[in-house]
Design an enzyme around this catalytic site. Structure first.
Site, PDB file in Angstrom:
ATOM      1  N   LYS A 288      46.402  22.035  74.573  1.00  8.03           N
ATOM      2  CA  LYS A 288      45.641  21.835  75.808  1.00  8.03           C
ATOM      3  C   LYS A 288      46.209  22.765  76.883  1.00  8.03           C
ATOM      4  O   LYS A 288      47.432  22.880  77.013  1.00  8.03           O
ATOM      5  CB  LYS A 288      45.743  20.362  76.227  1.00  8.03           C
ATOM      6  CG  LYS A 288      44.694  19.933  77.217  1.00  8.03           C
ATOM      7  CD  LYS A 288      44.544  18.433  77.281  1.00  8.03           C
ATOM      8  CE  LYS A 288      43.593  18.026  78.385  1.00  8.03           C
ATOM      9  NZ  LYS A 288      43.318  16.595  78.395  1.00  8.03           N
ATOM     10  N   GLU A 377      37.753   0.565  76.153  1.00  5.55           N
ATOM     11  CA  GLU A 377      37.471  -0.384  77.244  1.00  5.55           C
ATOM     12  C   GLU A 377      37.185  -1.784  76.707  1.00  5.55           C
ATOM     13  O   GLU A 377      37.624  -2.785  77.275  1.00  5.55           O
ATOM     14  CB  GLU A 377      36.295   0.120  78.086  1.00  5.55           C
ATOM     15  CG  GLU A 377      36.619   1.326  78.972  1.00  5.55           C
ATOM     16  CD  GLU A 377      36.620   2.652  78.241  1.00  5.55           C
ATOM     17  OE1 GLU A 377      36.220   2.706  77.056  1.00  5.55           O
ATOM     18  OE2 GLU A 377      37.037   3.664  78.845  1.00  5.55           O
ATOM     19  N   ARG A 405      30.980  -0.141  79.375  1.00  8.25           N
ATOM     20  CA  ARG A 405      31.243  -0.233  77.938  1.00  8.25           C
ATOM     21  C   ARG A 405      31.633  -1.644  77.499  1.00  8.25           C
ATOM     22  O   ARG A 405      31.505  -1.996  76.338  1.00  8.25           O
ATOM     23  CB  ARG A 405      32.440   0.675  77.587  1.00  8.25           C
ATOM     24  CG  ARG A 405      32.139   2.131  77.522  1.00  8.25           C
ATOM     25  CD  ARG A 405      31.808   2.518  76.108  1.00  8.25           C
ATOM     26  NE  ARG A 405      31.151   3.804  76.050  1.00  8.25           N
ATOM     27  CZ  ARG A 405      31.704   4.914  75.583  1.00  8.25           C
ATOM     28  NH1 ARG A 405      32.932   4.887  75.132  1.00  8.25           N
ATOM     29  NH2 ARG A 405      31.017   6.019  75.559  1.00  8.25           N
TER      30      ARG A 405
END
Ligand SMILES: Cc1ncc(C[n+]2csc(CCOP(=O)(O)OP(=O)(O)O)c2C)c(N)n1
Length: 642
Positions: A288, A377, A405
């Protein structure tokens, strides 16, 4: 501002131009693409590290795939800047995330190359599988369907559900697992450890070398190539029995790990994978922030660093000459630790947002009492419910839009059982440049219809602290506190706690001409509106209701007895939200008044700065003042929702 583009990138208007390049030119294009992303993001802001990490993969995918006929689905989409630039949006990329500009995420109505609209994570495999099954049904055997998903996004239940289904479909689906060991914060969980063990284990490395030998060379091998792959897989699996592969167990053909920064090799591997039928997974290892040293080093900070100097890497922060209010998220983070020090029942839970929610403050101070559960979630809510059954008081911090969610868990696992879970909904209201997928629009509407829920919103830092203090008391039941992205209004915010009476609002100012009822931080816009109105000889009363549920009925009776003109103000959807609750009260109690509800209309609100969007939707201070003036003058309003 004008941005230079490298000579190769300047020629790439779409993937057809990219396909004209020879393989030797791909690394140079990747370099130019990376530099262009750095140049633009450094002055515009936005997501950074994720797009840098997939530059080579992006180039290789568009080099090999026949997009947009082939379907390429990016998970979350925060890594798709390179994709946007290579698919016709190079010259408008400098408008990325700006009001009126292109979206920071793939979006179907922005480009035919954006196969699926994203923003929330872990949808890519389901969506790409749906596309693959549709192609199969329509007899489009030549069509490719590719989902690019990060190791962070792979931690979600939704991704596992899709793998489980894809494994029994014979559809042509390629999942590319972009493994950089990072979510926004370092990735967590057993899957992450498993992926690390694959990339470091000896047998897997042999597997990789053997497969690697063949992949990328199938065209040279000719018609026997597929048979060869099968043979190779069989013999290799023998060696690997002790280390069976999760994806293989789900009927995926697993390939990798491959170096995600070797663009030429990636192109060859992808070319070969096109000819292998059925569900397959390519494990791609990337870094990343690749190519920008500081971003590689501090990957969390450079996930979305804001504006920075692209040469020195210095992140630009304004240096205020007087104390400024803190961000609400930091008030939450520090207050939680303060409360937890005094109340050993308090626990902290975040689904993959330690930095974004400031739960990392508690994770650092009390590691045994604060959990990052991954991008999960639903699990975060039910896990909190489980903790609450044992007498603990979990503070489950979830961004308002991500909470969508976990709606069933909130009702089924928490509210029906009246469990003491405190939901702290960050980024409630319009969220800014992230746009419609991230605006926290619906929470007041979707929470206030659930029995047993308390729903509150602080107007400032002190109220947030007091609401948190109130919520952690025993037997409060499910308690939601919603607050916006960004700063509050009180530089001097650390005040002693005062418990609040649930369902009690407060008077900001009394008045004569009309009443303004507000909920949450947006009430500060109403304060400004009152000042402007006072200067023009109009005197509204202003009340901060604090609670959407239960409503302060005593206060409302007082208001409806005195006023015949009422404005409600909320940073949330007007349909079913706070204003609707007041309207219901008026109807149920037989009052009659002219009411105008200001809030987010029944439209998808695009990206922009919060203030720009408040104004667009008609509930910034001047819109509130204008609505009040129109009402007082006896004219009808022309607000978007009035
Ligand atoms: C449902 C949902 N929860 C949380 C987020 C916030 N979020 C955006 S990107 C991200 C990390 C994704 O990690 P990964 O998929 O590995 O991609 P990377 O950034 O490492 O490239 C998170 C948690 C989200 N977009 N959607």
């Amino acid at each position: 501002m004008k941005f230079e583009k490298g000579p190769i990138l300047s020629k790439i208007n779409n993937p057809d131009d990219l396909k004209q390049l020879n393989e030797q030119e791909l690394p140079e294009l990747a370099k130019e693409l990376r530099q262009y992303i750095i140049d633009v993001v450094s002055v515009n802001g936005g997501h950074f590290g994720a797009s840098l990490g997939v530059v080579e993969l992006t180039v290789a995918l568009h080099y090999v795939l026949n997009t947009p006929y082939d379907q390429l689905v990016w998970d979350v989409g925060h890594q798709a800047y390179g994709h946007k630039i290579l698919t016709g949006r190079r010259d408008v990329f400098p408008t990325n995330r700006l009001f009126g500009g292109i979206s920071g995420f793939p979006k179907r109505d922005e480009s035919p190359y954006d196969a699926f609209g994203v923003g929330h994570s872990s949808t890519s495999i389901s969506a790409a599988l749906g596309m693959a099954v549709a192609s199969h049904y329509k007899g489009e055997a030549d069509r490719q369907h590719v989902a690019v998903i990060g190791d962070g996004a792979m931690t979600a239940g939704l991704a596992f559900e899709a793998l489980n289904h894809a494994g029994i479909e014979k559809s042509n689906l390629l999942v590319i697992l972009n493994d950089n060991c990072m979510s926004i914060d370092p990735n967590v969980g057993a899957l992450k450890e498993y992926l690390t063990s694959i990339t470091t284990s000896k047998p897997w490395n042999r597997f990789r070398d053997d497969i690697g030998h063949v992949l990328g060379k199938l065209s040279e091998i000719g018609p026997d190539a597929l048979g060869m792959i099968k043979k190779l897989e069989k013999s290799i699996k023998g060696t690997l029995l002790k280390h069976s592969n999760l994806f293989e167990a789900l009927n995926f053909r697993y390939f990798g790990p491959v170096d995600g920064h070797d663009v030429k090799r990636l192109a060859r591997v992808l070319e070969d994978l096109k000819n292998i039928p059925g569900p397959k997974l390519l494990h791609c290892v990337t870094v990343k922030g690749k190519g920008f040293a500081l971003a590689e080093k501090d990957q969390t900070k450079w996930h979305a660093p804001g504006l920075f100097d692209k040469i020195t890497g210095e992140i630009k922060t304004s240096k205020p000459d007087k104390p400024v209010p803190p961000k609400y998220q930091d008030v939450f983070g520090h207050t939680l630790v303060e409360l937890a020090e005094a109340n050993d029942k308090i626990m902290g839970i975040t689904p993959a947002m330690p930095s974004g929610s400031s739960m990392n403050i508690m994770m650092k101070a009390m590691p045994e009492r604060a959990f990052d559960v991954g991008i999960a979630e639903q699990h975060a809510v039910t896990f909190s419910a489980g903790l609450a059954t044992q007498g603990l008081i979990p503070f489950c911090n979830i961004y308002s839009s991500f909470m969508q969610r976990a709606y069933d868990q909130l009702i089924h696992d928490v509210a029906i059982q009246k469990l003491n879970v405190v939901f702290c909904l960050d980024r409630a209201g319009v969220a800014g440049a992230d746009g419609p997928t991230h605006h926290g629009v619906y929470d007041m509407a979707y929470l206030r219809c659930v029995p047993n829920m308390i729903v509150a919103a602080p107007m400032n830092e002190e109220e947030l602290r007091n609401l948190m203090f109130t919520a952690q008391q025993d037997n409060m039941g499910p308690f939601a506190i919603r607050y916006p992205r960004g700063k509050g209004v009180m530089p001097d915010w650390k005040r002693a706690f005062t418990p609040l009476t649930v369902g009690q609002g407060r008077t900001i100012c009394e008045g004569e001409d009309l009443a303004i009822l507000s909920i949450g931080h947006i009430g500060n816009e109403a304060v400004k509106a009152c000042r402007e109105l006072n200067a023009e000889g109009i005197f509204p009363a202003h009340y901060d209701l604090r609670f959407v549920k239960p409503l302060d009925t005593a206060l409302l009776h007082k208001v409806f007895k005195k006023f015949k003109k009422i404005i409600t103000v909320e940073d949330g959807c007007v349909q079913g939200g706070f204003g609707s609750a007041v309207l219901e009260f008026m109807a149920d109690q037989g009052y009659q008044a002219q009411m105008v509800r200001l809030g987010i209309p029944d439209l998808v609100i695009e990206h922009g700065e919060q203030e720009e969007l408040w104004s667009l939707c008609g509930y910034d201070s001047s819109s509130i003042a204008n609505t009040a003036k129109t009402m007082v003058s006896g004219k009808t309003t022309n607000s978007m929702v009035g």
